[in-house]
Write a protein that holds these residues in place. Structure first.
Motif, PDB file in Angstrom:
ATOM      1  N   PRO A 177    -104.087  39.564  -5.775  1.00 45.91           N
ATOM      2  CA  PRO A 177    -104.264  38.216  -7.178  1.00 45.91           C
ATOM      3  C   PRO A 177    -104.473  37.340  -7.404  1.00 45.91           C
ATOM      4  N   ILE A 178    -104.811  36.283  -8.103  1.00 42.53           N
ATOM      5  CA  ILE A 178    -104.501  34.778  -8.035  1.00 42.53           C
ATOM      6  C   ILE A 178    -103.985  34.845  -9.387  1.00 42.53           C
ATOM      7  N   ILE A 179    -104.913  35.564 -10.642  1.00 46.24           N
ATOM      8  CA  ILE A 179    -103.662  34.821 -11.970  1.00 46.24           C
ATOM      9  C   ILE A 179    -102.779  36.528 -12.542  1.00 46.24           C
ATOM     10  N   THR A 180    -102.515  36.127 -13.904  1.00 44.14           N
ATOM     11  CA  THR A 180    -102.321  37.566 -14.464  1.00 44.14           C
ATOM     12  C   THR A 180    -102.600  37.228 -15.897  1.00 44.14           C
ATOM     13  N   ARG A 181    -102.074  38.193 -15.953  1.00 40.52           N
ATOM     14  CA  ARG A 181    -102.964  39.134 -17.552  1.00 40.52           C
ATOM     15  C   ARG A 181    -101.909  38.257 -18.394  1.00 40.52           C
ATOM     16  N   GLU A 182    -100.781  37.186 -18.372  1.00 43.68           N
ATOM     17  CA  GLU A 182     -99.963  36.785 -19.486  1.00 43.68           C
ATOM     18  C   GLU A 182    -101.388  35.486 -19.433  1.00 43.68           C
ATOM     19  N   MET A 183    -101.617  34.635 -17.507  1.00 48.93           N
ATOM     20  CA  MET A 183    -102.322  33.844 -18.031  1.00 48.93           C
ATOM     21  C   MET A 183    -103.527  33.912 -18.999  1.00 48.93           C
ATOM     22  N   LEU A 184    -104.366  35.138 -18.297  1.00 47.31           N
ATOM     23  CA  LEU A 184    -105.716  35.472 -19.397  1.00 47.31           C
ATOM     24  C   LEU A 184    -105.196  35.410 -20.679  1.00 47.31           C
ATOM     25  N   ASP A 185    -104.408  35.861 -21.121  1.00 44.14           N
ATOM     26  CA  ASP A 185    -104.115  35.805 -23.127  1.00 44.14           C
ATOM     27  C   ASP A 185    -104.035  34.848 -23.584  1.00 44.14           C
ATOM     28  N   GLY A 186    -103.279  34.029 -22.257  1.00 47.28           N
ATOM     29  CA  GLY A 186    -102.101  33.080 -22.909  1.00 47.28           C
ATOM     30  C   GLY A 186    -103.790  32.112 -23.301  1.00 47.28           C
ATOM     31  N   LEU A 187    -104.676  31.621 -22.430  1.00 49.31           N
ATOM     32  CA  LEU A 187    -105.835  31.093 -22.729  1.00 49.31           C
ATOM     33  C   LEU A 187    -106.625  31.463 -23.863  1.00 49.31           C
ATOM     34  N   ASP A 188    -107.242  33.342 -24.010  1.00 49.17           N
ATOM     35  CA  ASP A 188    -107.833  33.625 -25.272  1.00 49.17           C
ATOM     36  C   ASP A 188    -107.017  33.444 -26.291  1.00 49.17           C
ATOM     37  N   ARG A 189    -105.255  33.094 -26.390  1.00 51.58           N
ATOM     38  CA  ARG A 189    -105.570  32.911 -27.470  1.00 51.58           C
ATOM     39  C   ARG A 189    -105.141  31.015 -27.953  1.00 51.58           C
ATOM     40  N   PHE A 190    -105.334  30.549 -26.964  1.00 55.40           N
ATOM     41  CA  PHE A 190    -105.375  29.292 -27.455  1.00 55.40           C
ATOM     42  C   PHE A 190    -106.959  29.052 -27.642  1.00 55.40           C
ATOM     43  N   TRP A 191    -108.244  29.150 -26.899  1.00 55.95           N
ATOM     44  CA  TRP A 191    -109.032  29.314 -27.545  1.00 55.95           C
ATOM     45  C   TRP A 191    -109.746  29.901 -28.760  1.00 55.95           C
ATOM     46  N   ARG A 192    -109.119  31.112 -28.813  1.00 52.46           N
ATOM     47  CA  ARG A 192    -108.905  31.437 -30.837  1.00 52.46           C
ATOM     48  C   ARG A 192    -108.520  30.857 -31.324  1.00 52.46           C
ATOM     49  N   VAL A 193    -107.288  29.732 -31.717  1.00 52.15           N
ATOM     50  CA  VAL A 193    -107.099  28.703 -32.398  1.00 52.15           C
ATOM     51  C   VAL A 193    -108.302  27.773 -32.055  1.00 52.15           C
ATOM     52  N   ARG A 194    -108.640  27.081 -30.908  1.00 50.56           N
ATOM     53  CA  ARG A 194    -109.409  25.865 -31.023  1.00 50.56           C
ATOM     54  C   ARG A 194    -110.918  26.577 -31.577  1.00 50.56           C
ATOM     55  N   SER A 195    -111.335  27.615 -31.431  1.00 52.48           N
ATOM     56  CA  SER A 195    -112.971  28.320 -31.540  1.00 52.48           C
ATOM     57  C   SER A 195    -112.510  28.169 -33.453  1.00 52.48           C
ATOM     58  N   ALA A 196    -111.051  28.871 -34.145  1.00 60.05           N
ATOM     59  CA  ALA A 196    -110.721  28.436 -35.468  1.00 60.05           C
ATOM     60  C   ALA A 196    -111.106  28.015 -36.391  1.00 60.05           C
ATOM     61  N   ALA A 197    -110.208  26.648 -35.399  1.00 59.49           N
ATOM     62  CA  ALA A 197    -110.517  24.950 -36.283  1.00 59.49           C
ATOM     63  C   ALA A 197    -111.945  24.916 -36.057  1.00 59.49           C
ATOM     64  N   ASP A 198    -112.627  25.062 -36.018  1.00 55.46           N
ATOM     65  CA  ASP A 198    -114.312  24.810 -35.719  1.00 55.46           C
ATOM     66  C   ASP A 198    -114.821  25.381 -35.891  1.00 55.46           C
ATOM     67  N   LEU A 199    -114.180  26.518 -36.798  1.00 54.53           N
ATOM     68  CA  LEU A 199    -114.867  27.362 -37.790  1.00 54.53           C
ATOM     69  C   LEU A 199    -114.359  27.085 -39.481  1.00 54.53           C
ATOM     70  N   GLN A 200    -113.070  26.554 -39.009  1.00 57.23           N
ATOM     71  CA  GLN A 200    -112.385  26.304 -40.681  1.00 57.23           C
ATOM     72  C   GLN A 200    -113.270  25.148 -41.043  1.00 57.23           C
ATOM     73  N   ALA A 201    -114.051  24.336 -40.150  1.00 56.76           N
ATOM     74  CA  ALA A 201    -114.083  23.200 -40.861  1.00 56.76           C
ATOM     75  C   ALA A 201    -115.561  23.050 -41.229  1.00 56.76           C
ATOM     76  N   LEU A 202    -116.167  23.960 -41.006  1.00 55.24           N
ATOM     77  CA  LEU A 202    -117.925  24.553 -41.530  1.00 55.24           C
ATOM     78  C   LEU A 202    -117.276  24.492 -42.966  1.00 55.24           C
ATOM     79  N   PRO A 203    -118.299  24.262 -43.988  1.00 51.81           N
ATOM     80  CA  PRO A 203    -117.928  24.805 -44.974  1.00 51.81           C
ATOM     81  C   PRO A 203    -118.394  26.348 -45.324  1.00 51.81           C
ATOM     82  N   GLU A 204    -118.043  26.708 -46.148  1.00 49.73           N
ATOM     83  CA  GLU A 204    -118.296  28.306 -46.441  1.00 49.73           C
ATOM     84  C   GLU A 204    -119.626  28.585 -46.015  1.00 49.73           C
TER      85      GLU A 204
END
Length: 461
Positions: free
Chosen positions: A296-323
């Motif tokens: 295997p090339i990648i690990t659970r740490e890599m995939l979960d880390g990417l997931d966490r970063f992308w959650r924050v990125r997307s959360a920031a985008d959604l937070q910028a929207l009007p309610e």
């Protein structure tokens, strides 16, 4: 060669236009008839514009008659809705977006238009492109032509459905974790995620790429040759591609190929997928390649880390929207980002760093090989109504462990259909190549195809 004009490849269309035996006007009428017949079942298109398409086809016919045709003149093309085309809003697959018409073509769309392509429709995508399905609060649910109860995949959902259904030969999608290759694999197509920067995207981001979804590798190479090259709107874009698909030798003799059958993380590989990819590897070995299993090339740490970063990125985008607009976002996406606020700065930075960790791991895997092959996805197409194959918004990436490493590393990776499940669903093989060897990946896909059992007829839902 098929008698149905909508099913002709781009290479075939260009040849017949050159001979004068076929007109772009005839072709677009056949394509539009196919769309009219199948769209009530597939829902692959957005902003379909038949009259503009007919006008563009007439202009193309004129250019062919007067020796002024471009490299894709008269070839019908669809473009994923998040790739800007002048005058058309880009809703990003969500009802939360304000519909503001784009003021100019994105680089890829501009190059296709300049080459004479007949851009007759945009294609659908799921919510913010963050799903490997066609689930959207803006578009009707896009379905797979091989089985309309199932998803075509995503996020280039409409592009894959359109290609498999024969809405003309060339379809353009985007990919940041598998969004071209996953739907291509589940729809029996060639789908290329190019080297990062090979096709200028206009809104660059780590891992983001634009590429073709087609029925043949030769068509994908033709589309790539038109769309490649730098653009001031993408600081990561590369010079025009140097090698030529047509000049590459059609042989697998002596190639060293790494075979990845276990991603090491995520969903288990379905036995039928494992068998089909293993059979393709054996075929390559019989043809003279050296094929060796790799770890295997990648690990659970890599995939979960990417997931966490992308959650924050997307959360920031959604937070910028009007309610009121935020409330329109798909509930599964809102559930996914709901945990972002609880992450520490250290956790987010560590997640960001996993993109680089994946790149290092992929580069190390290529040290001894010309190509790496694997399943595109561990499973075949899943029910259309599900946002994720896990049906769990908090486990959204369990099916992308074979595809996402090449987004993070920037390597080109393409798909080839290598077989079918017992229920007749396509099974995709992924072929990854060294950076900048985009045409080599497509060449290997083309060389492998005739060595495999004959492909089944394209679906007619």
């Amino acid at each position: 060669m098929t008698d149905n004009l909508a099913d002709l490849t781009a290479v075939e269309l260009i040849a017949r236009y050159q001979q004068g035996s076929l007109s772009p006007v005839e072709v677009i009428e056949d394509v539009l008839a196919r769309v009219e017949a199948l769209e009530p079942k597939l829902f692959a298109t957005y902003a379909l514009d038949p009259e503009a398409a007919r006008a563009a086809a007439r202009e193309s016919e004129y250019r062919w008659r007067h020796g002024e045709a471009g490299p894709l003149d008269g070839v019908p093309v669809t473009i994923k809705e998040n790739i800007a085309t002048r005058g058309t809003p880009a809703p990003q697959g969500t009802a939360a977006t304000e519909l503001v018409p784009a003021t100019e073509d994105a680089p890829a769309a501009a190059r296709l238009r300049a080459a004479g392509a007949v851009i007759f429709s945009k294609t659908t995508m799921p919510e913010y492109g963050m799903l490997s399905s066609g689930v959207s609060t803006f578009h009707p649910l896009t379905r797979n032509p091989w089985n309309v109860a199932l998803t075509p995949g995503g996020s280039s959902a409409g592009a894959a459905a359109a290609a498999a259904a024969g809405y003309g030969p060339l379809h353009v999608g985007t990919d940041i974790g598998g969004s071209i290759r996953l739907p291509a694999g589940w729809c029996g197509l060639v789908g290329l995620k190019p080297t990062h920067g090979r096709i200028a995207v206009g809104n660059p981001y780590p891992g983001r790429a634009i590429g073709p979804l087609t029925r043949t590798a030769a068509d994908a190479a033709l589309a790539l040759s038109v769309m490649t090259g730098p653009d001031r709107r993408d600081h990561t874009s590369l010079p025009p591609i140097a090698d030529s698909y047509d000049d590459l030798p059609a042989t697998v003799q002596g190639l060293r190929i790494g075979l990845l059958l276990d991603a090491g993380v995520g969903l288990a590989v379905d036995p039928e997928v494992h068998a089909a990819v293993s059979a393709a590897a054996a075929t390559l070995e019989k043809a003279g390649a050296v094929v060796e299993p790799i770890a295997p090339i990648i690990t659970r740490e890599m995939l979960d880390g990417l997931d966490r970063f992308w959650r924050v990125r997307s959360a920031a985008d959604l937070q910028a929207l009007p309610e009121d607009r935020r409330a329109k976002v798909l509930p599964e996406i809102r559930r996914w980002v709901s945990t972002a606020a609880g992450l520490t700065g250290f956790e987010v930075f560590h997640g960001f760093s996993q993109m680089g960790a994946m790149a290092v791991a992929v580069d190390a895997a290529f040290a001894s090989y010309d190509f790496l092959i694997s399943p595109v996805a561990p499973i075949t197409a899943f029910p259309a109504e599900l946002a994720y194959p896990t049906d769990d918004p908090l486990k959204p990436f369990e099916h992308i462990a074979f595809t996402v490493p090449y987004n993070m590393s920037g390597h080109p990776a393409t798909t080839a259909n290598c077989g079918y499940s017992s229920t007749g669903l396509p099974i995709g093989l992924q072929i990854a190549a060294p950076r900048f060897a985009d045409h080599s990946a497509l060449r290997l896909a083309a060389d492998l195809t005739p060595l495999l059992p004959p492909a089944r007829p394209w679906p007619a839902p």
